[in-house]
Design a protein around this motif. Structure first.
Motif, PDB file in Angstrom:
ATOM      1  N   VAL A 140      -1.300  -8.943  18.657  1.00  0.00           N
ATOM      2  CA  VAL A 140      -0.808  -7.594  18.915  1.00  0.00           C
ATOM      3  C   VAL A 140      -0.521  -6.849  17.601  1.00  0.00           C
ATOM      4  O   VAL A 140      -0.719  -5.639  17.496  1.00  0.00           O
ATOM      5  CB  VAL A 140       0.452  -7.699  19.814  1.00  0.00           C
ATOM      6  CG1 VAL A 140       1.293  -6.449  19.766  1.00  0.00           C
ATOM      7  CG2 VAL A 140       0.038  -8.045  21.248  1.00  0.00           C
ATOM      8  N   ALA A 141      -0.117  -7.599  16.572  1.00  0.00           N
ATOM      9  CA  ALA A 141       0.229  -6.980  15.290  1.00  0.00           C
ATOM     10  C   ALA A 141      -0.975  -6.367  14.575  1.00  0.00           C
ATOM     11  O   ALA A 141      -0.831  -5.539  13.681  1.00  0.00           O
ATOM     12  CB  ALA A 141       0.889  -8.014  14.380  1.00  0.00           C
ATOM     13  N   GLU A 142      -2.204  -6.767  14.983  1.00  0.00           N
ATOM     14  CA  GLU A 142      -3.409  -6.293  14.290  1.00  0.00           C
ATOM     15  C   GLU A 142      -3.900  -4.932  14.777  1.00  0.00           C
ATOM     16  O   GLU A 142      -4.746  -4.314  14.139  1.00  0.00           O
ATOM     17  CB  GLU A 142      -4.553  -7.306  14.480  1.00  0.00           C
ATOM     18  CG  GLU A 142      -4.330  -8.611  13.770  1.00  0.00           C
ATOM     19  CD  GLU A 142      -5.326  -9.661  14.244  1.00  0.00           C
ATOM     20  OE1 GLU A 142      -6.506  -9.558  13.908  1.00  0.00           O
ATOM     21  OE2 GLU A 142      -4.908 -10.577  14.967  1.00  0.00           O
ATOM     22  N   GLY A 143      -3.433  -4.485  15.934  1.00  0.00           N
ATOM     23  CA  GLY A 143      -3.903  -3.220  16.486  1.00  0.00           C
ATOM     24  C   GLY A 143      -4.931  -3.431  17.583  1.00  0.00           C
ATOM     25  O   GLY A 143      -5.623  -4.446  17.613  1.00  0.00           O
ATOM     26  N   LYS A 164       0.976 -13.127  20.208  1.00  0.00           N
ATOM     27  CA  LYS A 164       2.165 -12.349  19.795  1.00  0.00           C
ATOM     28  C   LYS A 164       2.484 -11.277  20.838  1.00  0.00           C
ATOM     29  O   LYS A 164       2.919 -10.178  20.490  1.00  0.00           O
ATOM     30  CB  LYS A 164       1.976 -11.741  18.388  1.00  0.00           C
ATOM     31  CG  LYS A 164       1.556 -12.769  17.331  1.00  0.00           C
ATOM     32  CD  LYS A 164       1.581 -12.239  15.919  1.00  0.00           C
ATOM     33  CE  LYS A 164       0.947 -13.253  14.953  1.00  0.00           C
ATOM     34  NZ  LYS A 164       0.970 -12.827  13.559  1.00  0.00           N
ATOM     35  N   ILE A 165       2.250 -11.611  22.104  1.00  0.00           N
ATOM     36  CA  ILE A 165       2.460 -10.654  23.187  1.00  0.00           C
ATOM     37  C   ILE A 165       3.939 -10.276  23.289  1.00  0.00           C
ATOM     38  O   ILE A 165       4.289  -9.218  23.825  1.00  0.00           O
ATOM     39  CB  ILE A 165       1.898 -11.231  24.521  1.00  0.00           C
ATOM     40  CG1 ILE A 165       1.587 -10.112  25.522  1.00  0.00           C
ATOM     41  CG2 ILE A 165       2.805 -12.302  25.109  1.00  0.00           C
ATOM     42  CD1 ILE A 165       0.418  -9.238  25.165  1.00  0.00           C
ATOM     43  N   ASP A 166       4.818 -11.129  22.723  1.00  0.00           N
ATOM     44  CA  ASP A 166       6.255 -10.807  22.704  1.00  0.00           C
ATOM     45  C   ASP A 166       6.558  -9.589  21.842  1.00  0.00           C
ATOM     46  O   ASP A 166       7.617  -8.969  21.969  1.00  0.00           O
ATOM     47  CB  ASP A 166       7.068 -12.025  22.218  1.00  0.00           C
ATOM     48  CG  ASP A 166       6.563 -12.574  20.887  1.00  0.00           C
ATOM     49  OD1 ASP A 166       5.341 -12.824  20.762  1.00  0.00           O
ATOM     50  OD2 ASP A 166       7.383 -12.738  19.970  1.00  0.00           O
ATOM     51  N   LEU A 167       5.624  -9.208  20.944  1.00  0.00           N
ATOM     52  CA  LEU A 167       5.844  -8.049  20.078  1.00  0.00           C
ATOM     53  C   LEU A 167       5.450  -6.728  20.742  1.00  0.00           C
ATOM     54  O   LEU A 167       5.685  -5.657  20.182  1.00  0.00           O
ATOM     55  CB  LEU A 167       5.041  -8.202  18.772  1.00  0.00           C
ATOM     56  CG  LEU A 167       5.404  -9.368  17.848  1.00  0.00           C
ATOM     57  CD1 LEU A 167       4.540  -9.338  16.594  1.00  0.00           C
ATOM     58  CD2 LEU A 167       6.888  -9.326  17.473  1.00  0.00           C
ATOM     59  N   ASP A 174      -2.217  -1.237  23.011  1.00  0.00           N
ATOM     60  CA  ASP A 174      -2.557  -1.040  24.424  1.00  0.00           C
ATOM     61  C   ASP A 174      -3.479  -2.170  24.894  1.00  0.00           C
ATOM     62  O   ASP A 174      -4.682  -2.150  24.620  1.00  0.00           O
ATOM     63  CB  ASP A 174      -3.239   0.325  24.593  1.00  0.00           C
ATOM     64  CG  ASP A 174      -3.641   0.579  26.042  1.00  0.00           C
ATOM     65  OD1 ASP A 174      -3.279  -0.238  26.920  1.00  0.00           O
ATOM     66  OD2 ASP A 174      -4.323   1.591  26.279  1.00  0.00           O
ATOM     67  N   PRO A 175      -2.948  -3.149  25.615  1.00  0.00           N
ATOM     68  CA  PRO A 175      -3.781  -4.280  26.051  1.00  0.00           C
ATOM     69  C   PRO A 175      -4.938  -3.853  26.955  1.00  0.00           C
ATOM     70  O   PRO A 175      -5.991  -4.480  26.962  1.00  0.00           O
ATOM     71  CB  PRO A 175      -2.812  -5.182  26.827  1.00  0.00           C
ATOM     72  CG  PRO A 175      -1.450  -4.734  26.450  1.00  0.00           C
ATOM     73  CD  PRO A 175      -1.565  -3.300  26.076  1.00  0.00           C
TER      74      PRO A 175
END
Ligand code: MG
Ligand code: ZN
Length: 216
Positions: A140-143, A164-167, A174-175
């Motif tokens: 998630v941190a990568e965009g 890192k879905i907790d972030l 946006d998943p």
């Protein structure tokens, strides 16, 4: 001239990859090429998944890094056999490197072999290692634009582990955008949401891998 050379190298790689694949198949080993950026959490996910897999099958890991055996030490700390490949600055693994590492492993005593590739979203995609599955760890941190920006990495992938879905609450990630782009590139690919840190979704990732084993 350079294009011809590149083709030759790839051709040689493909032959060795086919040889590796034959050995994996003969030994009944599910070989998993784990790809993704540096820091996506490839090693952290393996550390979380391996203890769960260990109750159901025999696993080992090949670690690819430019230098150091830091990741291999982390894998060995969870009690899983690990072979380190140092690429001496090389930015991807190739089938020949994997073939050398395979010599250090007893394939007949294994069910699942993870090959953690060098952290890189570009050229690692171009080298078949003889694997049965390709998993990209995307954090998630990568965009959320990475599937669009690095299509070779995501085309033909079997699964994306969205780490890192907790972030998520702390970002604009946006998943759905990732899912939509992935559906266009690799309609068959699974997408699993996971956090190696909190443990959320780790069991589902382990099940997904176990479900890909061929019945023996
Ligand atoms: Mg790593
Ligand atoms: Zn490379």
């Amino acid at each position: 001239m350079q294009i011809v050379l590149a083709k030759r190298i790839l051709h040689a790689n493909d032959r060795i990859a086919q040889d590796n694949r034959g050995k994996f198949d003969a030994a009944g080993v599910l070989a998993v090429n784990v790809l993704g950026s540096p820091g996506a959490g490839k090693t952290a996910l393996l550390e979380a998944i391996l203890p769960i897999l260990g109750e159901r099958c025999r696993a080992a890991v090949i670690e690819g890094d430019l230098a150091t055996s830091r990741d291999a030490e982390r894998i060995e700390a969870v009690g899983v056999p690990c072979v380190q490949i140092n690429t001496d600055g090389g930015c991807h693994l190739d089938a020949g490197m994997v073939a050398s590492a395979m010599d250090a492993l007893d394939l007949a005593a294994l069910d699942v072999l993870f090959i953690e590739n060098v952290g890189n979203l570009v050229c690692t995609a171009g080298f078949d290692l003889g694997e049965s599955l390709r998993i990209v760890v995307l954090s998630v941190a990568e965009g959320d634009d990475k599937v669009e920006k690095y299509p070779p990495m995501f085309s033909g992938v079997d699964a994306v582990f969205l780490n890192k879905i907790d972030l998520l609450p702390h970002t604009d990630f946006d998943p759905e955008r990732v899912q939509e782009n992935l559906r266009r590139l690799s309609p068959e690919a699974s997408i699993l949401r996971v956090s190696a840190r909190t443990g959320e979704g780790v069991g589902a990732c382990a099940e997904w891998i176990l479900g890909r084993r061929k019945p023996s």
